[in-house]
Write a protein that holds these residues in place. Structure first.
Motif, PDB file in Angstrom:
ATOM      1  N   LEU A  57       0.827  -1.211   0.000  1.00 26.86           N
ATOM      2  CA  LEU A  57       0.000   0.000   0.000  1.00 26.86           C
ATOM      3  C   LEU A  57       0.859   1.258   0.000  1.00 26.86           C
ATOM      4  O   LEU A  57       2.015   1.236   0.435  1.00 26.86           O
ATOM      5  N   ASP A  58       0.233   2.353  -0.453  1.00 24.21           N
ATOM      6  CA  ASP A  58       0.905   3.654  -0.471  1.00 24.21           C
ATOM      7  C   ASP A  58       0.324   4.653   0.514  1.00 24.21           C
ATOM      8  O   ASP A  58       1.016   5.585   0.924  1.00 24.21           O
ATOM      9  N   THR A  59      -0.948   4.481   0.909  1.00 20.30           N
ATOM     10  CA  THR A  59      -1.594   5.497   1.740  1.00 20.30           C
ATOM     11  C   THR A  59      -2.389   4.868   2.870  1.00 20.30           C
ATOM     12  O   THR A  59      -2.849   3.713   2.785  1.00 20.30           O
ATOM     13  N   ALA A  60      -2.605   5.663   3.916  1.00 22.76           N
ATOM     14  CA  ALA A  60      -3.426   5.227   5.040  1.00 22.76           C
ATOM     15  C   ALA A  60      -4.871   5.013   4.603  1.00 22.76           C
ATOM     16  O   ALA A  60      -5.554   4.116   5.102  1.00 22.76           O
ATOM     17  N   GLU A  61      -5.335   5.826   3.685  1.00 22.76           N
ATOM     18  CA  GLU A  61      -6.712   5.671   3.204  1.00 22.76           C
ATOM     19  C   GLU A  61      -6.898   4.322   2.522  1.00 22.76           C
ATOM     20  O   GLU A  61      -7.936   3.658   2.693  1.00 22.76           O
ATOM     21  N   GLU A  62      -5.897   3.878   1.743  1.00 20.34           N
ATOM     22  CA  GLU A  62      -5.961   2.550   1.129  1.00 20.34           C
ATOM     23  C   GLU A  62      -6.028   1.465   2.205  1.00 20.34           C
ATOM     24  O   GLU A  62      -6.787   0.493   2.078  1.00 20.34           O
ATOM     25  N   LEU A  63      -5.235   1.619   3.245  1.00 20.54           N
ATOM     26  CA  LEU A  63      -5.254   0.629   4.322  1.00 20.54           C
ATOM     27  C   LEU A  63      -6.619   0.607   5.000  1.00 20.54           C
ATOM     28  O   LEU A  63      -7.142  -0.472   5.310  1.00 20.54           O
ATOM     29  N   ASN A  64      -7.180   1.769   5.245  1.00 24.26           N
ATOM     30  CA  ASN A  64      -8.489   1.822   5.885  1.00 24.26           C
ATOM     31  C   ASN A  64      -9.521   1.040   5.069  1.00 24.26           C
ATOM     32  O   ASN A  64     -10.299   0.246   5.624  1.00 24.26           O
ATOM     33  N   ARG A  65      -9.520   1.243   3.761  1.00 17.54           N
ATOM     34  CA  ARG A  65     -10.478   0.517   2.917  1.00 17.54           C
ATOM     35  C   ARG A  65     -10.256  -0.978   2.996  1.00 17.54           C
ATOM     36  O   ARG A  65     -11.209  -1.761   3.077  1.00 17.54           O
ATOM     37  N   PHE A  66      -8.985  -1.396   2.970  1.00 12.09           N
ATOM     38  CA  PHE A  66      -8.706  -2.829   3.005  1.00 12.09           C
ATOM     39  C   PHE A  66      -9.145  -3.443   4.328  1.00 12.09           C
ATOM     40  O   PHE A  66      -9.765  -4.509   4.354  1.00 12.09           O
TER      41      PHE A  66
END
Length: 369
Positions: A57-66
């Protein structure tokens, strides 16, 4: 300050019976259903556990979605088999003795470690952050050591176990520390120093293979990352994102220090580190912690604020400073998993703890970068 490295997260999750709340030993079946829903799960030592692993991942927002998506999909799969998924460091409700998953390696671990293996069922969260090479992964681990108790305190989520209040915010840490290859690592002067320490563990049988090097921070065995393993699995998706973002910023800060372009990490005696981690496991965010810089006892909020200040330049690079500070404020205002478990248990008992944890596990995560 170094540029933002990629990162990823693994979450170990507990399966419980939907009716009784007891540990639910159907990990293989839940994994099969989850696969049909598009989610790959890994099995753990105990069949009442599953593990999710994010992509790079590149961003915290991507992690949140996952994290939100993977937790909800895993819970759907568990429900189909009569279970639920809990993001919880230990099983809150009593259950039968935990068998070991039907796996050749896990069988060897059980044969060699006895009740250590059969009394598991503990769930953590592992954060991987990309580093340029193994030597720097080891050096970054040295720099992270003083902050391990603070990271643990922030994420404590295993106060209630086997139907009782354990007296600890992270009972998982106490159980996990029984493994001879677990806990805070030594300070390593070089790659060869690290390799010699691993060889000693293997030689005496304290680890059967390099996958059993359970130190709280280590170079990943499989990826070009440093892996931080100290945390209980956080109660909510938002807390997982908060924890992972702080770890990512810590790695960036230590990489910058190695290159002479950032604040040097504080040093800490290994015995003080061991004691500091025990205190963090007991008190969590509700009491006092060891100050990594001065070694004195300070309020947990003071220690966490010192950590956030230490990584503030990296948070600026990530453009996550405001989100992290808001996340920390929320954790202290509302309580993390351990605080909420203890509150619910005192008011309504263990079954209510299970229900509360189940709701928190699949709650919508919010992360505003």
């Amino acid at each position: 300050m170094t540029t933002a490295p990629t990162f990823g997260v693994e979450e170990e999750l507990l399966l419980v019976d939907a009716e009784s709340g007891a540990p639910f030993m159907e990990g293989t079946a839940v994994r099969h259903v989850a696969n049909s829903l598009g989610l790959d799960l890994d099995l753990e030592l105990t069949p009442c556990q599953i593990e999710t692993a994010s992509p790079i991942l590149d961003t915290a927002e991507e992690l949140n979605r996952f994290v939100v998506s993977s937790r909800r999909t895993a819970d759907l799969a568990a429900r189909e088999m009569g279970g639920r998924v809990l993001a919880c460091g230990v099983p809150p409700a009593p259950g039968d003795a935990h068998p070991v998953s039907a796996n050749e390696r896990y069988g060897r671990i059980a044969d060699n470690f006895g009740l250590l293996a059969r009394e598991q069922g503990v769930s953590g969260c592992h954060v991987h952050v990309a580093v340029p090479d193994r030597a720097r992964a080891i050096a970054v681990g040295n720099g992270l050591r003083p902050w391990l108790p603070v990271l643990l305190a922030l994420t404590t989520n295993s106060a209630i176990h086997d139907g009782v209040d354990s007296g600890y915010s992270s009972w998982r840490t106490v159980l996990w520390s029984r493994w001879p290859s677990a806990g805070p690592p030594p300070h390593f002067d070089s790659e060869s120093d690290y390799d010699a320490a691993v060889t000693r563990l293997l030689m005496v049988g304290a680890a059967l293979d390099k996958g059993m090097i359970y130190w709280d921070v280590r170079p990943s065995r499989d990826y070009p990352t440093v892996e931080v393993r100290v945390a209980d699995v956080p109660a909510t998706a938002s807390e997982t994102v908060l924890y992972a973002t702080v770890v990512r910023a810590l790695v960036m800060t230590e990489l910058a220090a190695i290159e002479g372009d950032g604040p040097a990490h504080p040093t800490i005696d290994r015995e003080l580190l061991r004691l500091g981690k025990w205190r963090a496991a007991r008190d969590g965010i509700a009491g006092s912690l060891v100050d990594p810089v001065g070694g004195d006892m300070v309020a947990a909020r003071t220690a966490v604020d010192a950590l956030i200040e230490h990584v503030s330049d990296a948070l600026d690079v990530l453009d996550e400073g405001a989100a992290v500070r808001d996340g920390v404020a929320s954790v202290f205002a509302e309580g993390n998993g351990a605080v909420q478990q203890r509150r619910v248990f005192a008011e309504s008992g263990v079954r209510a703890v299970v229900e509360h944890a189940a709701r928190q596990t699949i709650a919508a995560g919010t992360w505003a970068s």
